[in-house]
Write a protein that holds these residues in place. Structure first.
Motif, PDB file in Angstrom:
ATOM      1  N   VAL A 179       0.801  -1.105  -0.262  1.00  0.00           N
ATOM      2  CA  VAL A 179       0.010   0.050  -0.025  1.00  0.00           C
ATOM      3  C   VAL A 179       0.868   1.070  -0.097  1.00  0.00           C
ATOM      4  N   GLU A 180       0.686   1.892  -0.974  1.00  0.00           N
ATOM      5  CA  GLU A 180       1.469   3.535  -1.059  1.00  0.00           C
ATOM      6  C   GLU A 180       0.478   4.535  -1.199  1.00  0.00           C
ATOM      7  N   GLY A 181       0.478   5.405  -0.494  1.00  0.00           N
ATOM      8  CA  GLY A 181      -0.858   6.513  -0.384  1.00  0.00           C
ATOM      9  C   GLY A 181      -0.853   7.127  -1.782  1.00  0.00           C
ATOM     10  N   PHE A 182       0.342   7.622  -2.246  1.00  0.00           N
ATOM     11  CA  PHE A 182       0.489   8.310  -3.585  1.00  0.00           C
ATOM     12  C   PHE A 182      -0.118   7.405  -4.538  1.00  0.00           C
ATOM     13  N   GLU A 183       0.329   6.200  -4.793  1.00  0.00           N
ATOM     14  CA  GLU A 183      -0.064   5.282  -5.582  1.00  0.00           C
ATOM     15  C   GLU A 183      -1.536   5.122  -5.789  1.00  0.00           C
ATOM     16  N   LEU A 184      -2.088   4.717  -4.591  1.00  0.00           N
ATOM     17  CA  LEU A 184      -3.393   4.581  -4.560  1.00  0.00           C
ATOM     18  C   LEU A 184      -4.405   5.580  -4.915  1.00  0.00           C
ATOM     19  N   LEU A 185      -3.989   7.018  -4.250  1.00  0.00           N
ATOM     20  CA  LEU A 185      -4.281   8.204  -4.656  1.00  0.00           C
ATOM     21  C   LEU A 185      -4.365   8.402  -6.160  1.00  0.00           C
ATOM     22  N   SER A 186      -3.263   8.138  -6.648  1.00  0.00           N
ATOM     23  CA  SER A 186      -3.408   8.255  -8.486  1.00  0.00           C
ATOM     24  C   SER A 186      -4.294   7.384  -9.001  1.00  0.00           C
ATOM     25  N   SER A 187      -4.393   6.048  -8.423  1.00  0.00           N
ATOM     26  CA  SER A 187      -5.252   5.119  -9.022  1.00  0.00           C
ATOM     27  C   SER A 187      -6.699   5.526  -8.968  1.00  0.00           C
ATOM     28  N   VAL A 188      -7.207   6.069  -7.612  1.00  0.00           N
ATOM     29  CA  VAL A 188      -8.425   6.613  -7.432  1.00  0.00           C
ATOM     30  C   VAL A 188      -8.868   7.661  -8.415  1.00  0.00           C
ATOM     31  N   ILE A 189      -7.812   8.734  -8.551  1.00  0.00           N
ATOM     32  CA  ILE A 189      -7.927   9.783  -9.555  1.00  0.00           C
ATOM     33  C   ILE A 189      -8.231   9.123 -10.790  1.00  0.00           C
ATOM     34  N   LYS A 190      -7.343   8.270 -11.263  1.00  0.00           N
ATOM     35  CA  LYS A 190      -7.448   7.794 -12.740  1.00  0.00           C
ATOM     36  C   LYS A 190      -8.781   7.159 -12.933  1.00  0.00           C
ATOM     37  N   LEU A 191      -9.334   6.336 -11.869  1.00  0.00           N
ATOM     38  CA  LEU A 191     -10.577   5.813 -11.958  1.00  0.00           C
ATOM     39  C   LEU A 191     -11.576   7.019 -12.187  1.00  0.00           C
ATOM     40  N   GLY A 192     -11.666   7.772 -11.257  1.00  0.00           N
ATOM     41  CA  GLY A 192     -12.636   8.861 -11.370  1.00  0.00           C
ATOM     42  C   GLY A 192     -12.662   9.508 -12.550  1.00  0.00           C
ATOM     43  N   ILE A 193     -11.522   9.881 -13.230  1.00  0.00           N
ATOM     44  CA  ILE A 193     -11.555  10.506 -14.403  1.00  0.00           C
ATOM     45  C   ILE A 193     -12.153   9.563 -15.548  1.00  0.00           C
ATOM     46  N   PHE A 194     -11.829   8.513 -15.390  1.00  0.00           N
ATOM     47  CA  PHE A 194     -12.293   7.291 -16.388  1.00  0.00           C
ATOM     48  C   PHE A 194     -13.809   7.342 -16.570  1.00  0.00           C
ATOM     49  N   LEU A 195     -14.262   7.118 -15.245  1.00  0.00           N
ATOM     50  CA  LEU A 195     -15.796   6.879 -14.971  1.00  0.00           C
ATOM     51  C   LEU A 195     -16.529   8.175 -15.582  1.00  0.00           C
ATOM     52  N   LEU A 196     -16.047   9.527 -15.147  1.00  0.00           N
ATOM     53  CA  LEU A 196     -16.507  10.629 -15.547  1.00  0.00           C
ATOM     54  C   LEU A 196     -16.583  10.891 -17.290  1.00  0.00           C
ATOM     55  N   PHE A 197     -15.512  10.735 -17.598  1.00  0.00           N
ATOM     56  CA  PHE A 197     -15.277  10.513 -19.145  1.00  0.00           C
ATOM     57  C   PHE A 197     -16.306   9.600 -19.681  1.00  0.00           C
ATOM     58  N   CYS A 198     -16.187   8.503 -19.348  1.00  0.00           N
ATOM     59  CA  CYS A 198     -17.171   7.522 -20.128  1.00  0.00           C
ATOM     60  C   CYS A 198     -18.668   7.880 -19.955  1.00  0.00           C
ATOM     61  N   PHE A 199     -19.150   8.405 -18.745  1.00  0.00           N
ATOM     62  CA  PHE A 199     -20.420   8.804 -18.431  1.00  0.00           C
ATOM     63  C   PHE A 199     -20.767  10.060 -19.193  1.00  0.00           C
ATOM     64  N   VAL A 200     -19.901  11.046 -19.268  1.00  0.00           N
ATOM     65  CA  VAL A 200     -20.322  12.269 -20.039  1.00  0.00           C
ATOM     66  C   VAL A 200     -20.391  12.161 -21.337  1.00  0.00           C
ATOM     67  N   VAL A 201     -19.360  11.367 -21.734  1.00  0.00           N
ATOM     68  CA  VAL A 201     -19.458  11.218 -23.368  1.00  0.00           C
ATOM     69  C   VAL A 201     -20.530  10.126 -23.937  1.00  0.00           C
ATOM     70  N   GLY A 202     -20.608   9.244 -23.048  1.00  0.00           N
ATOM     71  CA  GLY A 202     -21.507   8.019 -23.153  1.00  0.00           C
ATOM     72  C   GLY A 202     -23.135   8.689 -23.249  1.00  0.00           C
ATOM     73  N   ILE A 203     -23.632   9.514 -22.331  1.00  0.00           N
ATOM     74  CA  ILE A 203     -24.670  10.232 -22.157  1.00  0.00           C
ATOM     75  C   ILE A 203     -24.856  11.123 -23.295  1.00  0.00           C
ATOM     76  N   TYR A 204     -23.645  11.732 -23.930  1.00  0.00           N
ATOM     77  CA  TYR A 204     -23.705  12.894 -24.810  1.00  0.00           C
ATOM     78  C   TYR A 204     -24.318  12.076 -26.343  1.00  0.00           C
ATOM     79  N   LEU A 205     -23.686  10.810 -26.352  1.00  0.00           N
ATOM     80  CA  LEU A 205     -23.613  10.063 -27.929  1.00  0.00           C
ATOM     81  C   LEU A 205     -24.784   9.196 -28.057  1.00  0.00           C
ATOM     82  N   ILE A 206     -24.526   8.377 -26.958  1.00  0.00           N
ATOM     83  CA  ILE A 206     -25.350   6.987 -27.060  1.00  0.00           C
ATOM     84  C   ILE A 206     -27.006   7.066 -27.043  1.00  0.00           C
TER      85      ILE A 206
END
Length: 755
Positions: A179-206
């Motif tokens: 467990v590394e705090g910075f690595e875990l935080l970066s994973s959470v941020i990466k996940l959040g950005i991925f989910l936000l992007f997919c949801f926003v673009v998906g709702i806009y297009l699909i």
């Protein structure tokens, strides 16, 4: 003779064993999931006396497909707006359960000597209740319309989201081994950005895509398109470094916001059931009964941990959110089990080779035991509440009542609170979308352009195109809410508010300059001053461009139009205004929906004849008949098959009403079963012999239709055939008459018996 591939023969063994065992479990009135697991044990390597699966590895492929469809179906039932609507009760309850059970599971694993990683995964497995089992139990017990059931469903929705996030975090921890705090935080941020992007673009297009091709979407094409979108998102998620299950869940949650969501859910259900069955059978295959006996003490301990822990943390979390004590205890007892996500997390640990093999069957055994006890735990909730209510001091009761009523009071939010929350939502969403677009452009599109157009021209073209693409997002980040009601109120109320308000605008402009600098630095090799100048010019053009302002507004309208399309459609069909429903809840009353089934004894009767108000103390406030809605129906209104009745009453009254109509339906159908078998339609022929009373009479005069309720469909006379003879046709000796009608009456006619 050619050999059948092992994959097909193994699939046959799985489905035959699953079918037979689940029929037995249905007869025993036990959850089907338990039947699948038992079928897996029988079809697995533990039993060699009967035909079993020869290639377990190939079945894991089917099981992986099963996980994809399970998560896709879960996403279809999830909906981001539904998560926002469940409110603080579900969120507080779910967070309390997940944190509490993960901690308890981790400590239990360490005390049992299973090591850090096993204990970490064990905590994840024990923190999620079973959505499937609870839904089934509430349906079987007629409790889905109870007030506490709504709280439980809300908690399950939030838990589903946490489970998906937990899978990603556990995968990250498993790969990094620590467990590394910075690595875990970066994973959470990466996940959040991925989910936000997919949801926003998906709702806009699909939704727009589905709307344009709606006229071509029959059941077949909609099924294929939906599965294609699901598997497409699975590929995108895996390419981005996430699990296939996450991709399926994300696409399901996007499609859940479309007007086609219910159709897709119904079409996907058989596919999900098939592959879900294979997944649960594969879970059973990995269970060694000898290993279960060897670990019987840990299984017993973990079962007690799950049941006591889930009841305690769920009741405390829901009580903390402001719900009454009775609702909290009923909800806690309902959540006292683990289910499908425990299997998925356990399978994840095995596939990553970070958990020991004994952990998988142990967790499955705990799930089976807790699932078996679920209906009994729900029944125990009422007596448990009475005991707790009797033993707690009166001062505690008064405190809980005040806390519950105080938590439900609507407090007006300050202007600052509203403005800052809105800005965080807008800036976060648009920044996430912009970052992902820049990343995709720089990684894939820009290299292609620069390969086709070499030199500085290609770099400049790539830069201009990406800046044009992200400019509507940049403008939204900088300019949204600058003329809102909250902003103007704060600006005019106090001059000391103006400094912070201007600072917010400046900070957003600086953020946008930074976003513009990302592609500029990557594509152009210039000095820092020149690059900052370019970024500033771009930002100025973005702010003052009227065309860009109009484009940004149109894009936002399009997005929100797609986002609320399903909600608007449901409101048109909604029987009761939501504000009225909330008003009822304050008086311990709520609405429930019941459907008039075919062959129901209530069918065809008026509300006065049925007299539900006197018999069950409930009121029918709306009848939905197809697209027609009858609000506050009169006493002379009759009920017809598939009418949906919107009934208002307390929990006890609605439960009494449900049992009353079910009992009437059962008694009516058992009494009429023999009559139903006599109404079969049959076709027969007979010859008019000498002396028959039909000779010389027409079809009308014979009374075949009026008296016998039969229909003459043909007469064979010599070499001629009269098809559908007219009513004035005269019968003659030797005619072969074809008649259709109820079997008993047709036989009487054909045998020449008197009607």
């Amino acid at each position: 003779m050619s050999q059948i591939p092992s994959l097909i023969s193994d699939l046959a063994v799985i489905l035959i064993s699953a079918g037979l065992v689940t029929l037995l479990f249905k007869w025993l009135k036990q959850p089907v999931v338990l039947g699948y697991i038992v079928a897996g044990i029988l079809a697995g390597p533990a039993f060699t006396q009967i035909p079993t699966v020869s290639d377990v590895e190939s079945i894991h492929i089917w099981a992986d497909i099963g996980i994809i469809f399970l998560l896709f179906a879960l996403g279809l039932d999830f909906s981001i707006k539904k998560l926002m609507k469940v409110g603080g009760t579900a969120t507080t309850g779910a967070i309390t359960i997940v944190i509490g059970m993960m901690t308890l599971g981790y400590i239990s694993g360490l005390l049992l000597g299973w090591g850090h990683m096993n204990s970490l995964f064990l905590g994840g497995m024990l923190s999620m209740s079973s959505t499937t089992i609870i839904f089934k139990a509430f349906d079987d017990m007629g409790l889905r319309n109870q007030r506490f059931a709504g709280v439980v469903f809300g908690v399950l929705i939030v838990e589903d989201l946490f489970a998906v996030l937990l899978m990603v975090l556990l995968s990250t921890l498993a790969i990094s081994k620590h467990v590394e705090g910075f690595e875990l935080l970066s994973s959470v941020i990466k996940l959040g950005i991925f989910l936000l992007f997919c949801f926003v673009v998906g709702i806009y297009l699909i939704p727009s895509f589905l709307k344009k091709v709606r006229s071509y979407l029959n059941e077949e094409t909609l099924l294929i398109v939906s599965i294609g979108l699901c598997l497409g998102m699975v590929i995108i998620a895996t390419k981005a470094g996430f699990s296939a299950a996450l991709g399926a869940f994300v696409m399901g949650s996007i499609l859940a916001e479309t007007v086609e969501a219910e159709r897709i859910e119904n079409l996907i259900k058989p596919v999900k059931n098939l592959f879900g069955a294979i997944f649960f059978v594969s879970v059973g295959m990995l269970i060694d009964p000898h290993l279960l006996w060897q670990y019987k003490i840990p299984i017993l301990i973990l079962t007690l941990v799950v049941m006591i822990g889930q009841i305690s943390f769920a009741s405390f979390g829901i009580l903390l959110s402001g719900q009454p004590l009775k609702i909290a205890i009923q909800s806690g007892f309902s959540l006292a089990q683990i289910g499908e996500f425990a299997f998925i997390i356990a399978a994840l640990g095995l596939s990553l080779r970070v958990t020991d093999h004994f952990l998988y069957p142990i967790v499955v055994a705990v799930s089976v035991i807790t699932t078996f006890f679920t209906p009994y735990m729900i029944k125990l909730s009422e007596p448990a509440y009475k005991i707790v209510d009797r033993i707690i001091p009166d001062t505690w009761k008064r405190f809980l009542e005040r806390y519950s009523s105080g938590s439900n009071t609507i407090r007006q939010k300050s202007a600052w609170n509203k403005l800052l929350k809105a800005l965080m939502r807008i800036v976060g969403t648009y920044t996430a979308v912009t970052l992902v677009l820049i990343f995709i452009w720089l990684e894939f599109v820009a290299p292609f352009i620069m390969k086709e157009i070499s030199g500085i021209r290609g770099a400049i073209l790539a830069l201009i195109l990406i800046l044009a693409l992200i400019s509507p997002m940049l403008r939204a980040i900088m300019m949204k809410k600058n003329h809102s009601e909250e902003f103007l109120q704060l600006w005019n109320d106090n001059k000391y508010n103006r400094g912070p308000l201007v600072s917010l605008i400046v900070l957003r402009i600086v953020l946008c300059i930074g976003l513009v600098m990302l592609p500029v630095v990557k594509l152009l090799n210039l000095t820092l001053g020149i690059m900052l100048s370019i970024a500033s010019i771009v930002i100025a053009m973005t702010i003052f461009s009227k065309k860009l302002k109009r484009q940004s507004i149109l894009m936002e309208r399009h997005f929100f139009s797609n986002l609320v399309a399903r909600e608007i459609e449901e409101e048109k069909r909604a029987p009761i205004n939501q504000r009225f429903a909330n008003h009822l809840l304050e008086r311990d009353l709520h609405l429930a929906e019941f459907e008039v089934r075919p062959n129901s004894p209530s069918m065809g009767k008026t509300l006065i004849e049925l007299n539900f108000r006197q018999k069950c103390n409930v009121n029918i406030v709306t009848i939905i008949r197809g697209n027609k809605r009858i609000n506050i129906p009169g006493g002379k209104e009759r009920l017809y098959p598939y009418d949906k009745l919107i009934v208002v009453g307390s929990d006890d009254d609605l439960e009494h009403f449900h049992k009353y109509i079910e009992e009437r339906y059962r008694l009516s159908n058992s009494a009429n079963f023999a009559d139903d078998t006599q109404e079969e339609i049959s076709i027969e022929q007979f010859i008019i012999i000498s002396g028959s009373r039909l000779i010389g009479r027409s079809i009308v005069e014979s009374g075949i239709r009026d008296n016998a309720a039969c229909l003459v469909i043909g007469i064979e006379r010599g070499n001629t055939s009269i098809k559908n003879p007219p009513p004035d046709t005269i019968f003659r000796e030797g005619d072969i008459v074809w008649i259709v009608g109820e079997r008993e009456k047709v036989l009487r006619l054909s045998e020449g018996r008197k009607l």
